[in-house]
Write a protein that holds these residues in place. Structure first.
Motif, PDB file in Angstrom:
ATOM      1  N   GLU A   1      -5.302  66.726 -22.534  1.00  0.00           N
ATOM      2  CA  GLU A   1      -4.239  66.763 -21.684  1.00  0.00           C
ATOM      3  C   GLU A   1      -3.278  67.746 -22.269  1.00  0.00           C
ATOM      4  O   GLU A   1      -3.000  68.215 -23.309  1.00  0.00           O
ATOM      5  N   GLY A   2      -2.523  68.327 -21.281  1.00  0.00           N
ATOM      6  CA  GLY A   2      -1.380  69.355 -21.406  1.00  0.00           C
ATOM      7  C   GLY A   2      -0.410  69.410 -20.423  1.00  0.00           C
ATOM      8  O   GLY A   2      -0.484  68.546 -19.564  1.00  0.00           O
ATOM      9  N   VAL A   3       0.370  70.653 -20.332  1.00  0.00           N
ATOM     10  CA  VAL A   3       1.477  70.566 -19.561  1.00  0.00           C
ATOM     11  C   VAL A   3       1.301  71.938 -18.809  1.00  0.00           C
ATOM     12  O   VAL A   3       0.962  72.896 -19.153  1.00  0.00           O
TER      13      VAL A   3
ATOM     14  N   LEU B   1      -0.496  74.659 -20.709  1.00  0.00           N
ATOM     15  CA  LEU B   1      -0.362  74.566 -22.280  1.00  0.00           C
ATOM     16  C   LEU B   1      -1.302  73.424 -22.990  1.00  0.00           C
ATOM     17  O   LEU B   1      -0.929  72.214 -22.755  1.00  0.00           O
ATOM     18  N   ILE B   2      -2.121  73.718 -23.811  1.00  0.00           N
ATOM     19  CA  ILE B   2      -3.202  72.524 -24.329  1.00  0.00           C
ATOM     20  C   ILE B   2      -3.076  72.837 -25.967  1.00  0.00           C
ATOM     21  O   ILE B   2      -3.377  73.990 -26.353  1.00  0.00           O
ATOM     22  N   ASP B   3      -2.612  71.879 -26.792  1.00  0.00           N
ATOM     23  CA  ASP B   3      -2.465  72.006 -28.100  1.00  0.00           C
ATOM     24  C   ASP B   3      -1.885  73.371 -28.638  1.00  0.00           C
ATOM     25  O   ASP B   3      -1.940  73.780 -29.475  1.00  0.00           O
ATOM     26  N   GLY B   4      -0.803  73.476 -27.793  1.00  0.00           N
ATOM     27  CA  GLY B   4       0.108  74.752 -28.222  1.00  0.00           C
ATOM     28  C   GLY B   4      -0.423  75.868 -27.528  1.00  0.00           C
ATOM     29  O   GLY B   4       0.217  77.018 -28.075  1.00  0.00           O
ATOM     30  N   SER B   5      -1.482  76.161 -26.972  1.00  0.00           N
ATOM     31  CA  SER B   5      -2.225  77.349 -26.582  1.00  0.00           C
ATOM     32  C   SER B   5      -2.181  77.368 -24.827  1.00  0.00           C
ATOM     33  O   SER B   5      -2.575  76.447 -24.405  1.00  0.00           O
ATOM     34  N   PRO B   6      -1.664  78.713 -24.530  1.00  0.00           N
ATOM     35  CA  PRO B   6      -1.725  78.742 -23.174  1.00  0.00           C
ATOM     36  C   PRO B   6      -3.303  79.013 -22.648  1.00  0.00           C
ATOM     37  O   PRO B   6      -3.973  79.781 -23.273  1.00  0.00           O
ATOM     38  N   ILE B   7      -3.467  78.312 -21.541  1.00  0.00           N
ATOM     39  CA  ILE B   7      -4.936  78.266 -21.100  1.00  0.00           C
ATOM     40  C   ILE B   7      -5.064  78.602 -19.443  1.00  0.00           C
ATOM     41  O   ILE B   7      -4.113  77.785 -18.620  1.00  0.00           O
ATOM     42  N   ASP B   8      -5.821  79.554 -18.992  1.00  0.00           N
ATOM     43  CA  ASP B   8      -5.607  79.539 -17.276  1.00  0.00           C
ATOM     44  C   ASP B   8      -6.652  78.283 -16.934  1.00  0.00           C
ATOM     45  O   ASP B   8      -7.736  78.307 -17.657  1.00  0.00           O
ATOM     46  N   ALA B   9      -6.156  77.886 -16.009  1.00  0.00           N
ATOM     47  CA  ALA B   9      -6.725  76.736 -15.443  1.00  0.00           C
ATOM     48  C   ALA B   9      -6.559  76.748 -13.858  1.00  0.00           C
ATOM     49  O   ALA B   9      -5.909  77.310 -13.218  1.00  0.00           O
ATOM     50  N   VAL B  10      -7.638  75.867 -13.260  1.00  0.00           N
ATOM     51  CA  VAL B  10      -7.671  75.665 -11.813  1.00  0.00           C
ATOM     52  C   VAL B  10      -7.351  74.163 -11.453  1.00  0.00           C
ATOM     53  O   VAL B  10      -8.262  73.342 -12.150  1.00  0.00           O
ATOM     54  N   SER B  11      -6.580  73.825 -10.651  1.00  0.00           N
ATOM     55  CA  SER B  11      -6.741  72.335  -9.971  1.00  0.00           C
ATOM     56  C   SER B  11      -7.783  72.092  -9.130  1.00  0.00           C
ATOM     57  O   SER B  11      -8.183  73.039  -8.771  1.00  0.00           O
ATOM     58  N   GLU B  12      -7.745  70.671  -9.148  1.00  0.00           N
ATOM     59  CA  GLU B  12      -9.045  70.408  -8.099  1.00  0.00           C
ATOM     60  C   GLU B  12      -8.752  71.092  -6.512  1.00  0.00           C
ATOM     61  O   GLU B  12      -9.683  70.729  -5.942  1.00  0.00           O
TER      62      GLU B  12
END
Length: 210
Positions: A160-162, A174-185
């Motif tokens: 889980e992240g923000v 933001l996952i574990d303090g690292s930014p990650i590109d993501a896509v919602s459903e």
């Protein structure tokens, strides 16, 4: 002389030498050894056949035309069509020169197998022409040369992240303090919402709002 050359074993040997010389010339790009070997064998094969009446000018012209197309392919930046056409013309002319029946096909097939086998034995010892290098893929897509496959991010599954930037549906989390590109459903998720990673597809991270 005609009786000797008409022996099936000797004719197969001559055809084997002709085919092997063509392969050598394609590999080396005209160093002369393969050409000299092939010209000698072809002269004996076609000359004896013409004298004995087994072949005519058409058969010989078809064979020479095939050689011409292969030469054009070796010395010009073509795509391989000339070499393919030349090889077909040469093989067809040899079948006609052997009588044009099923026995001729068997003799040619046997010669091809022997010639290819001999060529495989010596191919690494021969210099390579530009045409040969175009046909053979020499480089591998290794990581040492800068080729990198898709990164495995399955370890992020169910974390889980923000949301840092709105997912519309793509954005950054933001996952574990690292930014990650993501896509919602598929739905819009606003900044500051908590999300869970539900699927990873190579570099593609798919999330769902918690």
């Amino acid at each position: 002389m005609d009786i000797i050359v008409d022996l099936p074993a000797l004719r197969i040997l001559l055809i084997t030498i002709i085919i092997l010389s063509v392969l050598i010339e394609i590999k080396t790009g005209g160093t002369g050894f393969g050409a000299l070997l092939g010209i000698t064998a072809a002269a004996v094969f076609w000359g004896s056949g013409y004298i004995s009446g087994l072949v005519n000018i058409y058969h010989i012209a078809l064979f020479l035309g095939g050689i011409l197309f292969i030469i054009i392919e070796v010395f010009t930046p073509a795509t391989g069509i000339f070499a393919a056409l030349g090889i077909v013309m040469m093989l067809y002319s040899i079948i006609l020169g052997l009588g044009g029946d099923i026995g001729a096909v068997y003799m040619l097939a046997g010669s091809l197998i022997i010639a290819v086998f001999l060529f495989i034995l010596i191919v690494k010892k021969l210099p390579s022409s530009i045409f040969w290098q175009k046909m053979i893929l020499k480089d591998s897509s290794s990581s040492a040369k800068g080729y990198i496959s898709s990164t495995d991010r399955s370890f992020l599954l169910n974390k889980e992240g923000v949301v840092l930037t709105e997912l519309r549906p793509a954005g950054t989390i933001l996952i574990d303090g690292s930014p990650i590109d993501a896509v919602s459903e598929g739905s819009y998720i606003s900044r500051g919402e908590r999300v869970r990673i539900i699927k990873t597809e190579g570099n593609r991270i798919i999330v769902r709002q918690v």
